[in-house]
Design an enzyme around this catalytic site. Structure first.
Site, PDB file in Angstrom:
ATOM      1  CD  GLU A   1      -7.116  27.329 -28.621  1.00  0.00           C
ATOM      2  OE1 GLU A   1      -8.241  27.481 -28.224  1.00  0.00           O
ATOM      3  OE2 GLU A   1      -6.476  26.116 -28.443  1.00  0.00           O
TER       4      GLU A   1
ATOM      5  CD  GLU B   1      -3.804  25.995 -24.782  1.00  0.00           C
ATOM      6  OE1 GLU B   1      -4.410  24.918 -25.202  1.00  0.00           O
ATOM      7  OE2 GLU B   1      -4.063  27.142 -24.516  1.00  0.00           O
TER       8      GLU B   1
HETATM    9  C1  BGP Z   1      -7.609  24.875 -25.662  1.00  0.00           C
HETATM   10  C2  BGP Z   1      -7.612  26.077 -24.693  1.00  0.00           C
HETATM   11  C3  BGP Z   1      -7.111  25.833 -23.363  1.00  0.00           C
HETATM   12  C4  BGP Z   1      -7.415  24.321 -22.893  1.00  0.00           C
HETATM   13  C5  BGP Z   1      -7.260  23.237 -24.072  1.00  0.00           C
HETATM   14  C6  BGP Z   1      -7.546  21.941 -23.657  1.00  0.00           C
HETATM   15  O1  BGP Z   1      -8.579  25.344 -26.649  1.00  0.00           O
HETATM   16  O2  BGP Z   1      -6.774  27.036 -25.000  1.00  0.00           O
HETATM   17  O3  BGP Z   1      -7.724  26.676 -22.479  1.00  0.00           O
HETATM   18  O4  BGP Z   1      -8.649  24.152 -22.040  1.00  0.00           O
HETATM   19  O5  BGP Z   1      -8.021  23.946 -24.924  1.00  0.00           O
HETATM   20  O6  BGP Z   1      -9.140  21.942 -23.917  1.00  0.00           O
HETATM   21  P1  BGP Z   1      -9.887  21.223 -22.772  1.00  0.00           P
HETATM   22  O7  BGP Z   1      -9.767  22.015 -21.272  1.00  0.00           O
HETATM   23  O8  BGP Z   1     -11.329  21.637 -23.112  1.00  0.00           O
HETATM   24  O9  BGP Z   1      -9.762  19.665 -22.478  1.00  0.00           O
END
Ligand code: BGP
Length: 497
Positions: A200, A396
């Protein structure tokens, strides 16, 4: 316009042979062992669990100021710094990977913690214990026939580089990152084919500094802060291209991808102003892939800089490097879509992201206010493919939820099955529309620490981990209902949803 009616068409969309089903994690959210075997302190080790904050307020959750850093550096506490303990993947990776193999995973995405290889980022020699650890993990994946997808930087910058170089705002950090990548490429040249440079890359705060807090404290002036962020981002783009150049030299079989947050923005009404606002947000989101896929800054960004007196320093050769070393494929995270309205200030804000929007009445939200929109995934994939005509890969995507453990120890996460069933169908429809999609890696395939809220209770996995927000629990792994469902999806290559 007449749509093309195909009489042989069936409503079952198919996934291509070799579709890379699997899941993803990040070192800083899973490994734990934060100060073991020579590892240095990373920005993730100062991210604290703060139950007093609104779990839906994404920006505040990331807010870590200089005083937070100072406090965190003075303690070994792992209760309120959950990313220091993760789920102990560092010691349990063989057991965890065996469970992923039980589901039939074709691919598994994970990151290399920069601070396991160069504890402060500046050392001349790498830390052998760190190199050996990841070699064992990649060998274990290969033994199970699982293709690694490795992220070089997933919000895990050495804290030393933030404190002494202001993170990515300093040009010297480019050389340090390239040296880190070179050591990894050479050591794992026969174990890893697929690489991502930055997770990201659009989330500059989380790479360039610790988080929003440091930016606000350090740059009282908004213009100065924006200038610093674009400068940091430029250094990351150059670093990503130099790493791509290095990859081509070290192993021509390497495939390098970029990785962005795919946010899709809809206009709240057909008012042309709403439509333009949504288009502007979507173009901003595509800026990050424009540079890494097309090899140049889009004119709308350069014009924005000129209009706002932003001067990003380019060194001689930067433009040529960006143009010459672009990526082989495009990866992205997808969680939600947003709605943009010129009257947004009068509406309930959702998402709490840096890109906020208004409530979409047609969509349900997760417990954290993220708007669930499988159609949005299809739309976003078509947009990306139509713009770049390069393979795309969902690396993701998933639903964070409060899972309940029943008396008998089972976990009925039907909502997760429903989420993925709808999103997999959307991917199949995108493929049917001509999109070349390499795979779908769910986030996170095993419960890990939330990136934004540092909660363990925001669970994403097919595998439950017995640990609560304060680190209490046995760390025992348990198969949820979705575990066997996903195993059958992979076994049938998506025919059985
Ligand atoms: C994205 C990241 C991940 C993951 C995901 C879910 O931005 O790349 O690392 O964590 O978000 O977010 P969160 O864990 O805050 O629910």
């Amino acid at each position: 316009m007449n749509t093309i009616e195909d009489p042989t068409a069936t409503d079952v969309k198919h996934f291509p042979e070799g579709f890379l089903w699997g899941g993803a994690i990040a070192a800083n959210q899973a490994e734990g062992a934060w100060n073991v075997d020579g590892k240095g302190m990373s920005v993730a080790d100062v991210a604290s669990y703060r139950p007093h904050l609104d779990i839906k307020d994404y920006v505040s959750q990331w807010h870590v100021g200089p005083e937070d850093i100072e406090k965190a550096m003075a303690t070994d506490d792992v209760t309120y710094y959950p990313k220091r303990r993760g789920i102990d993947f560092y010691h349990r990776y063989r057991e965890d990977i065996a469970m992923l193999a039980e589901m039939g995973f074709k691919s598994f995405r994970l990151s290399i913690a920069w601070t396991r290889i160069f504890p402060n980022g500046i050392e001349e020699e790498p830390n052998e214990a760190g190199l050996a650890y990841y070699e064992n993990v990649f060998r274990c994946l290969r033994e199970h026939g699982i293709e690694p997808l490795v992220t070089l930087s997933h919000y895990e910058m050495p804290l030393y580089l933030v404190n002494h170089y202001d993170g990515w705002t300093s040009r010297e950090v480019i050389g340090m990152f390239v040296r880190f990548a070179k050591v990894c490429f050479e050591r794992y040249r026969d174990l890893v084919t697929y690489w991502l440079t930055f997770n990201e890359i659009d989330s500059v705060f989380r790479h360039a500094f610790t988080t929003v807090g440091v930016v606000e404290e350090k740059y009282a002036d908004k213009h100065e802060a924006e200038q610093a962020i674009y400068q940091a981002l430029h250094h990351q783009f150059v670093a990503s291209s130099l790493v791509t150049k290095l990859a081509r030299r070290i192993n021509p079989d390497f495939r390098i991808g970029c990785m962005v947050t795919k946010t899709l923005n809809y206009p709240e009404t057909c008012n042309p102003e709403d439509v333009y606002l949504a288009q502007r947000e979507n173009r901003t989101n595509m800026f990050y892939t424009d540079v890494q896929v097309l090899g140049e800054y889009p004119r709308h960004v350069l014009n924005y800089w000129r209009r706002n007196d932003i001067h990003v320093r380019f060194e001689p050769g930067d433009e040529e490097i960006l143009k010459a070393y672009t990526v082989d494929f495009i990866t992205f995270s997808y969680y939600m879509s947003m709605v943009q309205s010129v009257h947004a200030e009068q509406r309930e804000k959702v998402g709490g992201n840096l890109v906020t929007g208004v409530r979409n009445p047609y969509l349900e939200t997760s417990d954290w206010g993220w708007q669930i929109d499988p159609e949005g995934l299809k739309i976003g994939m078509i947009d990306l493919y139509d713009r770049y005509h390069k393979p795309v890969w969902v690396v993701e995507s998933g639903i964070g939820a409060y899972d309940t453990v029943n008396e008998d120890g089972s976990i009925d996460d039907d909502y997760r099955i429903d989420y993925f069933r709808r999103h997999f169908k959307a991917v199949a429809e995108a493929i049917d529309e001509g999109v070349e999609c390499m795979g779908y890696l769910t986030w996170a395939c095993i419960d890990i620490i939330s990136a934004s809220t540092s909660q363990m209770s925001k669970r994403y996995g097919f595998i439950y981990v017995d640990e609560d927000d304060l680190g209490n629990g046995t760390l025992e792994r348990r198969r949820k209902k979705s575990f066997d469902w996903y195993r059958r999806v992979i076994e049938t290559n998506g025919e059985s949803l």
